[in-house]
Structures are given as C-alpha cells and as structure tokens.
Design a protein around this motif. Structure first.
Motif, PDB file in Angstrom:
ATOM      1  N   HIS A 191      32.179  29.671   6.642  1.00 39.63           N
ATOM      2  CA  HIS A 191      31.467  29.841   5.380  1.00 39.63           C
ATOM      3  C   HIS A 191      30.237  30.703   5.624  1.00 39.63           C
ATOM      4  N   VAL A 192      30.014  31.644   4.728  1.00 38.38           N
ATOM      5  CA  VAL A 192      28.770  32.418   4.710  1.00 38.38           C
ATOM      6  C   VAL A 192      28.158  32.191   3.337  1.00 38.38           C
ATOM      7  N   THR A 193      26.969  31.618   3.314  1.00 40.02           N
ATOM      8  CA  THR A 193      26.306  31.243   2.072  1.00 40.02           C
ATOM      9  C   THR A 193      24.883  31.799   2.078  1.00 40.02           C
ATOM     10  N   ILE A 194      24.191  31.637   0.956  1.00 43.09           N
ATOM     11  CA  ILE A 194      22.761  31.937   0.887  1.00 43.09           C
ATOM     12  C   ILE A 194      22.042  30.651   0.536  1.00 43.09           C
ATOM     13  N   VAL A 195      21.080  30.284   1.358  1.00 37.61           N
ATOM     14  CA  VAL A 195      20.298  29.072   1.144  1.00 37.61           C
ATOM     15  C   VAL A 195      18.924  29.485   0.633  1.00 37.61           C
ATOM     16  N   THR A 196      18.476  28.818  -0.444  1.00 43.07           N
ATOM     17  CA  THR A 196      17.201  29.143  -1.073  1.00 43.07           C
ATOM     18  C   THR A 196      16.318  27.907  -1.140  1.00 43.07           C
ATOM     19  N   GLY A 214      24.291  30.822  12.256  1.00 45.52           N
ATOM     20  CA  GLY A 214      23.531  32.054  12.330  1.00 45.52           C
ATOM     21  C   GLY A 214      22.760  32.192  11.032  1.00 45.52           C
ATOM     22  N   LEU A 215      21.431  32.352  11.101  1.00 48.03           N
ATOM     23  CA  LEU A 215      20.581  32.416   9.906  1.00 48.03           C
ATOM     24  C   LEU A 215      19.756  33.698   9.940  1.00 48.03           C
ATOM     25  N   TYR A 216      19.954  34.564   8.951  1.00 50.68           N
ATOM     26  CA  TYR A 216      19.141  35.766   8.817  1.00 50.68           C
ATOM     27  C   TYR A 216      18.246  35.603   7.601  1.00 50.68           C
ATOM     28  N   VAL A 217      16.934  35.714   7.797  1.00 48.70           N
ATOM     29  CA  VAL A 217      15.990  35.477   6.703  1.00 48.70           C
ATOM     30  C   VAL A 217      15.941  36.716   5.810  1.00 48.70           C
ATOM     31  N   LEU A 218      16.360  36.554   4.571  1.00 50.94           N
ATOM     32  CA  LEU A 218      16.387  37.644   3.600  1.00 50.94           C
ATOM     33  C   LEU A 218      15.052  37.824   2.892  1.00 50.94           C
ATOM     34  N   GLU A 219      14.327  36.722   2.717  1.00 51.28           N
ATOM     35  CA  GLU A 219      13.120  36.763   1.885  1.00 51.28           C
ATOM     36  C   GLU A 219      12.200  35.613   2.261  1.00 51.28           C
ATOM     37  N   GLY A 220      10.880  35.857   2.228  1.00 46.13           N
ATOM     38  CA  GLY A 220       9.893  34.795   2.376  1.00 46.13           C
ATOM     39  C   GLY A 220       9.626  34.402   3.807  1.00 46.13           C
ATOM     40  N   LYS A 221       9.010  33.218   3.948  1.00 48.61           N
ATOM     41  CA  LYS A 221       8.668  32.692   5.275  1.00 48.61           C
ATOM     42  C   LYS A 221       8.707  31.171   5.232  1.00 48.61           C
ATOM     43  N   ALA A 222       8.791  30.564   6.422  1.00 47.57           N
ATOM     44  CA  ALA A 222       8.858  29.111   6.517  1.00 47.57           C
ATOM     45  C   ALA A 222       8.569  28.701   7.953  1.00 47.57           C
ATOM     46  N   VAL A 223       8.488  27.408   8.154  1.00 47.51           N
ATOM     47  CA  VAL A 223       8.396  26.839   9.492  1.00 47.51           C
ATOM     48  C   VAL A 223       9.683  26.075   9.756  1.00 47.51           C
ATOM     49  N   GLY A 236      13.470  39.101   7.763  1.00 44.62           N
ATOM     50  CA  GLY A 236      13.839  40.005   8.846  1.00 44.62           C
ATOM     51  C   GLY A 236      14.108  39.325  10.163  1.00 44.62           C
ATOM     52  N   ASP A 237      13.742  38.049  10.288  1.00 46.97           N
ATOM     53  CA  ASP A 237      14.001  37.294  11.516  1.00 46.97           C
ATOM     54  C   ASP A 237      15.422  36.727  11.498  1.00 46.97           C
ATOM     55  N   TYR A 238      15.951  36.503  12.694  1.00 41.97           N
ATOM     56  CA  TYR A 238      17.286  35.929  12.840  1.00 41.97           C
ATOM     57  C   TYR A 238      17.212  34.719  13.762  1.00 41.97           C
ATOM     58  N   MET A 239      17.945  33.666  13.404  1.00 42.51           N
ATOM     59  CA  MET A 239      18.026  32.456  14.222  1.00 42.51           C
ATOM     60  C   MET A 239      19.481  32.144  14.535  1.00 42.51           C
ATOM     61  N   TRP A 240      19.755  31.835  15.788  1.00 40.02           N
ATOM     62  CA  TRP A 240      21.050  31.276  16.179  1.00 40.02           C
ATOM     63  C   TRP A 240      20.833  29.843  16.619  1.00 40.02           C
ATOM     64  N   LEU A 241      21.697  28.926  16.165  1.00 39.72           N
ATOM     65  CA  LEU A 241      21.611  27.511  16.522  1.00 39.72           C
ATOM     66  C   LEU A 241      22.966  27.059  17.040  1.00 39.72           C
ATOM     67  N   ARG A 242      22.993  26.542  18.250  1.00 39.72           N
ATOM     68  CA  ARG A 242      24.248  26.037  18.780  1.00 39.72           C
ATOM     69  C   ARG A 242      24.639  24.740  18.082  1.00 39.72           C
ATOM     70  N   ALA A 243      25.880  24.343  18.236  1.00 37.07           N
ATOM     71  CA  ALA A 243      26.336  23.078  17.673  1.00 37.07           C
ATOM     72  C   ALA A 243      25.438  21.934  18.148  1.00 37.07           C
ATOM     73  N   PHE A 244      25.088  21.056  17.226  1.00 38.28           N
ATOM     74  CA  PHE A 244      24.298  19.849  17.448  1.00 38.28           C
ATOM     75  C   PHE A 244      22.818  20.119  17.720  1.00 38.28           C
ATOM     76  N   CYS A 245      22.368  21.354  17.590  1.00 37.21           N
ATOM     77  CA  CYS A 245      20.935  21.622  17.721  1.00 37.21           C
ATOM     78  C   CYS A 245      20.204  20.976  16.548  1.00 37.21           C
ATOM     79  N   LEU A 261      23.446  32.456   5.735  1.00 36.05           N
ATOM     80  CA  LEU A 261      23.842  31.428   6.701  1.00 36.05           C
ATOM     81  C   LEU A 261      25.320  31.537   7.037  1.00 36.05           C
ATOM     82  N   TYR A 262      25.622  31.613   8.319  1.00 34.64           N
ATOM     83  CA  TYR A 262      27.000  31.506   8.826  1.00 34.64           C
ATOM     84  C   TYR A 262      27.203  30.139   9.452  1.00 34.64           C
ATOM     85  N   LYS A 263      28.402  29.572   9.259  1.00 34.27           N
ATOM     86  CA  LYS A 263      28.794  28.382  10.023  1.00 34.27           C
ATOM     87  C   LYS A 263      30.313  28.314  10.102  1.00 34.27           C
TER      88      LYS A 263
END
Length: 275
Positions: A191-196, A214-223, A236-245, A261-263
């Motif tokens: 699934h590839v979705t957009i989370v807001t 796999g999470l690529y930030v399209l807009e905004g900022k967060a912690v 513009g930032d990208y995050m990869w998270l392994r299973a169970f992270c 978001l990819y999963k």
C-alpha cells in the motif's frame, strides 16, 4: 487549503557551510534529510532520457528489504519507452511536480501533481515529459508476490485531490489517511498512501508492527519517535523504518504535516527452509 508537494532541486552547498546535517542510519531506522539530496548523489538509469534520480531506498542488508524508492527528475522532452526492465516488478508512481504522460494498456494518462498510478508487473508502461516544466515523481518498486487463486491487481490511475481522506477513529480528523487502494483487496501486497496530520495531531502510542515503512515528507514538519529516539523531520526528508521499529509522531504545526507512506501488506511471512 492548497496542496503542497516538496521535491528536491539538487544544487551543491558552498564551501563555507557546515557539513553537519540530520542524517541518521541505524539498524532500526534511517533518516535521509532533504539537505543530502544534491547533484553529487544523483543516479541515472538505462533507457531513460534527460532523467536523473535520487535513490532513497533499496534492498540492502541492514536497510530496506521489500522495496526500492526513487525520486525521479525528468526534463522536458525526457522519459522512457523501456521504463521497467524487471517483469516481476510492480510500481507505484506519485507525481509532485509537472505533468507525466503515462502510457499503459494502449491508453495514455496525464498525471499532474497529486497523481497516482499503480502498475502491475509486466504491464509494459512508458512515461514521458511532454510539457514545458520539470517533471518530478516518486517511483516505488516491489517484486510482486503472486498468490494462487488471486488475480494480479488492475492498473489504477487516480489523483489524491479526488479522494476524501479517511480519518482515524477518535481523532476528530486531526489524523487521516488518503487511500488509493481498498485495504480489503488482497490482490495487493503493498500500500502507498498519504498520511495527513493537522497541527496538534499525534500518533498517540508507539506503533510496533510487522510492516516495513518508507515515509517521504511532502509538507510541513513534525517530531518523530523512532525506536525511542526523538527526531525532527520536515518537508523533503525521508524515513525508512524496519519491521517492528517503534514509531510515533507529534505534529506541532504551524501547518499540516503530510507524508507519502509505503508499507508491505497482505502476505504470509517467508519462512526459512532447512537444507
């Protein structure tokens, strides 16, 4: 509210700038900040004309295991008539800038920003930039896992602006997901979705589950809390998270926080075989 889609523009920092950035690479997660996506780290592909790309995920020991993800940059007049060389690879394309002319199954589709395409394996798709603006899009690739008794998914060509996001229960719309595929459609193995997240929205617990992300930030900022490390991320930032992270986030504003978001989903876990 206008929709924003961040895309890298390359370039090269000056010799007077500090080299320190927010890049992190661990066994549980990685953060690839937008500042690392410079000209010097671009790649090129066979049979793609006037095109360069940033590879932000690839199958690699200690990194992504199920997928690869590229940020593609195609100049006017560029593109490919031999886009995907692997007959087992399925793809999701998501356009962030310009217009993509996508041909598949003898039909041509124009994908503008927010445009999404799911392309099953062996679909023989082609893609060109026939406009006058730079074309940028994400290309997510995965080896499709067929299941006896289930058909291969159909081609899908959609745009997120035509889809009503689904709010998470109990969040009053502060956390919502734009879904391009019916979650009950078991033909799909990703699934590839957009989370807001609206300002103040949170993931209120440490999610710990089997999907690789796999999470690529399209807009905004967060912690983001990644394996109990708090990390600031922005468009513009990208995050990869392994299973169970373990993962959670807090969107402090002032605007929306959105990511692509990819999963991997809907398949049995592969089991090791005895010799």
């Amino acid at each position: 509210m206008s929709t924003k889609y961040f895309a890298p523009r390359g370039g090269h920092p000056g010799q007077d700038q500090l080299l320190t950035d927010r890049a992190i690479f661990t066994e549980a997660y990685a953060v690839i900040p937008k500042g690392t996506m410079r000209d010097i780290v671009t790649s090129y592909l066979p049979f793609w004309d006037q095109t360069r790309l940033w590879v932000i995920a690839r199958p690699l020991s200690g990194f992504a295991e199920t997928f690869s993800q590229y940020i593609m940059e195609v100049q006017p007049g560029g593109g490919s008539d031999r886009a995907e060389p692997d007959p087992d690879a399925e793809a999701v394309l998501f356009v962030t800038g310009g217009t993509a002319s996508l041909s598949v199954n003898d039909q041509t589709h124009e994908l503008t920003p927010g445009g999404y395409a799911y392309l099953p394996p062996s679909s023989g798709w082609t893609l060109h930039n026939r406009g006058g603006e730079l074309l940028t899009f994400h290309w997510i690739r995965k080896a499709y896992e067929p299941v006896e008794g289930l058909d291969t998914p159909d081609v899908l060509v959609l745009n997120e602006n035509d889809i009503t996001p689904t709010p998470m229960p109990g969040t009053e719309g502060r956390w919502a997901t734009t879904r391009f595929v019916d979650p009950a459609d078991l033909r799909h193995d990703m699934h590839v979705t957009i989370v807001t997240f609206e300002p103040g929205g949170v993931i209120p617990f440490l999610e710990t589950h089997v999907m690789e992300h796999g999470l690529y930030v399209l807009e905004g900022k967060a912690v983001y809390n990644l394996n109990n490390d708090w990390v600031e991320v922005e468009a513009g930032d990208y995050m990869w998270l392994r299973a169970f992270c373990p993962q959670a986030c807090y969107a402090g504003g002032p605007g929306r926080f959105r990511y692509l978001l990819y999963k991997d989903v809907n398949r049995h876990m592969a089991l090791p075989r005895r010799a």
